[in-house]
Design an enzyme around this catalytic site. Structure first.
Site, short mmCIF file in Angstrom:
data_model
loop_
_atom_site.label_atom_id
_atom_site.label_comp_id
_atom_site.label_asym_id
_atom_site.label_seq_id
_atom_site.Cartn_x
_atom_site.Cartn_y
_atom_site.Cartn_z
N ASN A 163 -10.10 0.15 -0.16
CA ASN A 163 -8.63 0.19 -0.18
C ASN A 163 -8.14 -0.27 -1.56
OD1 ASN A 163 -5.90 -0.21 0.15
ND2 ASN A 163 -6.08 -1.36 2.06
N CYS A 205 0.82 -1.22 0.00
CA CYS A 205 0.00 0.00 0.00
C CYS A 205 0.85 1.26 0.00
CB CYS A 205 -0.93 0.00 1.21
SG CYS A 205 -2.12 -1.33 1.11
N HIS A 217 -3.19 6.88 3.63
CA HIS A 217 -3.65 5.66 2.96
C HIS A 217 -5.05 5.32 3.44
CE1 HIS A 217 -3.88 1.80 1.24
NE2 HIS A 217 -3.70 1.12 2.36
O1 UT7 Z 1 -3.79 -1.68 3.32
C1 UT7 Z 1 -2.84 -2.51 3.90
C2 UT7 Z 1 -2.89 -2.37 5.35
N1 UT7 Z 1 -4.09 -2.97 5.87
C3 UT7 Z 1 -4.73 -2.40 6.87
O2 UT7 Z 1 -4.35 -1.32 7.31
C4 UT7 Z 1 -5.85 -3.15 7.52
C5 UT7 Z 1 -5.72 -3.10 9.00
N2 UT7 Z 1 -6.71 -3.86 9.73
C6 UT7 Z 1 -8.03 -3.54 9.75
O3 UT7 Z 1 -8.45 -2.61 9.10
C7 UT7 Z 1 -8.91 -4.30 10.70
O4 UT7 Z 1 -8.11 -5.06 11.56
C8 UT7 Z 1 -9.93 -5.23 9.97
C9 UT7 Z 1 -10.98 -4.37 9.30
C10 UT7 Z 1 -9.24 -6.10 8.98
C11 UT7 Z 1 -10.65 -6.10 10.99
O5 UT7 Z 1 -11.27 -5.29 11.99
P1 UT7 Z 1 -11.01 -5.59 13.54
O6 UT7 Z 1 -11.84 -4.63 14.27
O7 UT7 Z 1 -9.53 -5.57 13.78
O8 UT7 Z 1 -11.63 -7.02 13.70
P2 UT7 Z 1 -10.93 -8.37 14.20
O9 UT7 Z 1 -10.07 -8.93 13.12
O10 UT7 Z 1 -10.33 -8.16 15.55
O11 UT7 Z 1 -12.18 -9.28 14.37
C12 UT7 Z 1 -13.18 -9.01 15.37
C13 UT7 Z 1 -14.34 -9.95 15.17
C14 UT7 Z 1 -13.90 -11.40 15.01
O12 UT7 Z 1 -14.86 -12.22 15.63
P3 UT7 Z 1 -14.62 -12.85 17.07
O13 UT7 Z 1 -13.37 -13.65 16.96
O14 UT7 Z 1 -14.46 -11.67 17.98
O15 UT7 Z 1 -15.85 -13.65 17.31
C15 UT7 Z 1 -13.96 -11.62 13.55
O16 UT7 Z 1 -14.19 -12.96 13.20
O17 UT7 Z 1 -15.01 -9.61 13.97
C16 UT7 Z 1 -15.12 -10.77 13.15
N3 UT7 Z 1 -15.09 -10.35 11.77
C17 UT7 Z 1 -16.19 -10.00 11.09
N4 UT7 Z 1 -17.49 -9.95 11.44
C18 UT7 Z 1 -18.37 -9.55 10.53
C19 UT7 Z 1 -14.02 -10.22 10.95
N5 UT7 Z 1 -14.41 -9.81 9.74
C20 UT7 Z 1 -15.76 -9.66 9.81
C21 UT7 Z 1 -16.74 -9.25 8.89
N6 UT7 Z 1 -18.03 -9.22 9.28
N7 UT7 Z 1 -16.43 -8.90 7.63
#
Ligand code: UT7
Length: 333
Positions: free
Chosen positions: A286, A116, A256
């Protein structure tokens, strides 16, 4: 002799017409518009549809718009850098393919892979060629068909990415404008959190890699999230203090576009108000290397000569950085 700087003198872009909404994604994986909006801040993203179309087709259209707007002919361009993680092919470089499709015949060029941070790294690289006096009309064209490496059965990554391309033209100036300074860094140990497992020399494509869905983006979101905020904010604050810029001196922050919460937290740590931040993640998602030039393209009409702009990115690698740019023209084109 006056110092030569590299100024952005035009911006072009291309976004595919096809829109993928959160409701459509919710039919593919277990998610919802509410979750995606509250956790990421993306409403919709563009997807390139059509047999045989790749990143170069979007990059070509972005460069064509750029040349049309600036009134420059393809023959005048002497260098093309294409930051991308979704090249048309492993080789040859997508920069060469775009040059061929546009009719750029007097240039050299190459692709640059910095995740990115690709546009930021390419802008810094291109500006050195202009500053040295060796190249006078350089295009940086970021083009990403992210939909070609997104696993639409993975809810962790499928809502995040979109397709698109945007290009800038760099030309020399002896005014105090253009790329004033760049700071960039990599930390390869971050590769475990964000990568594509197969298709490279370590794990070439095989039936097994396809069955294991290893040709898609793999991301550990939380690990990337934490690093993204601190790295973008810290390096940008360092850039600002090096140049004596207070938050009110920054006309625009161009971060970004990976996650609305990352953008807001980064701006907060830098003391920058939300009105000073370019944000279009809601419409385009993104687009990896293309996010920064897509912002510049969308805000071009509001930009004024002399505006202080801080560009900042974080991406796969890990890669991150900050560029201090002074905008070079009032948009009357
Ligand atoms: O561009 C390159 C660089 N990339 C980035 O900067 C991305 C950085 N990361 C992020 O933007 C975030 O970490 C994400 C958007 C990818 C994920 O958000 P988060 O708030 O960090 O969620 P998480 O991965 O901690 O997941 C929390 C919960 C999980 O469920 P449990 O384990 O708490 O039951 C996930 O399974 O949310 C669940 N989850 C979803 N639920 C509904 C993960 N994806 C989804 C989804 N819909 N799409």
């Amino acid at each position: 002799m006056a110092q030569i700087r590299a100024a952005i003198t035009g911006v072009g872009a291309y976004l595919p017409e096809n829109i993928l909404t959160n409701d459509e994604i919710s039919t593919m994986v277990d998610t919802s518009d509410e979750w995606i909006m509250s956790r990421i801040g993306i409403k919709e993203r563009r997807i390139l549809k059509g047999e045989g179309l790749g990143s170069s087709d979007m990059g070509t259209k972005a460069v064509q718009e750029l040349l049309e707007k600036t009134g420059i002919s393809p023959e005048e361009i002497d260098m093309v850098i294409c930051p991308t993680v979704t090249p048309d092919m492993q080789f040859p470089a997508t920069a060469n393919i775009i040059s061929d499709k546009v009719g750029i015949k007097n240039a050299f060029g190459y692709d640059l892979n910095a995740g990115c941070s690709g546009f930021l790294f390419a802008l810094a690289t291109a500006s050195k060629f202009v500053e040295s006096g060796s190249h006078k009309k350089v295009i940086v064209v970021a083009a990403e068909k992210m939909s070609s490496i997104v696993d639409y059965s993975d809810r962790n990554t499928s809502p995040i990415f979109g397709d698109g391309a945007a290009a800038v033209l760099l030309e020399p100036t002896t005014e105090e404008l253009g790329v004033i300074d760049s700071m960039m860094q990599v930390d390869g140990s971050g590769r475990k959190h964000l990568h594509q497992k197969a298709g490279g020399s370590v794990k070439p494509a095989s039936h097994e890699t396809i069955d294991a869905r290893e040709h898609y983006i793999y991301q550990e979101g939380q690990a990337v999230f934490k690093q993204a905020v601190s790295k973008m904010a810290d390096i940008s604050v360092k850039m600002m203090s090096k140049h004596g810029l207070k938050s009110e001196d920054v006309t625009w922050l161009v971060p970004h576009q990976a996650n609305m919460r990352i953008i807001e937290a980064t701006a907060r740590r830098m003391g920058i108000k939300k009105e000073q931040v370019m944000i279009n993640i809601g419409k385009f998602g993104n687009t990896t290397a293309a996010t920064l030039p897509l912002c510049l393209w969308e805000w071009e009409n509001q930009l004024k000569k002399g505006d202080n702009i801080i560009l900042t990115t974080f991406g796969a690698g890990f890669t991150w950085g900050s560029i201090y740019l002074k905008w070079a023209y009032d948009n009357n084109k």
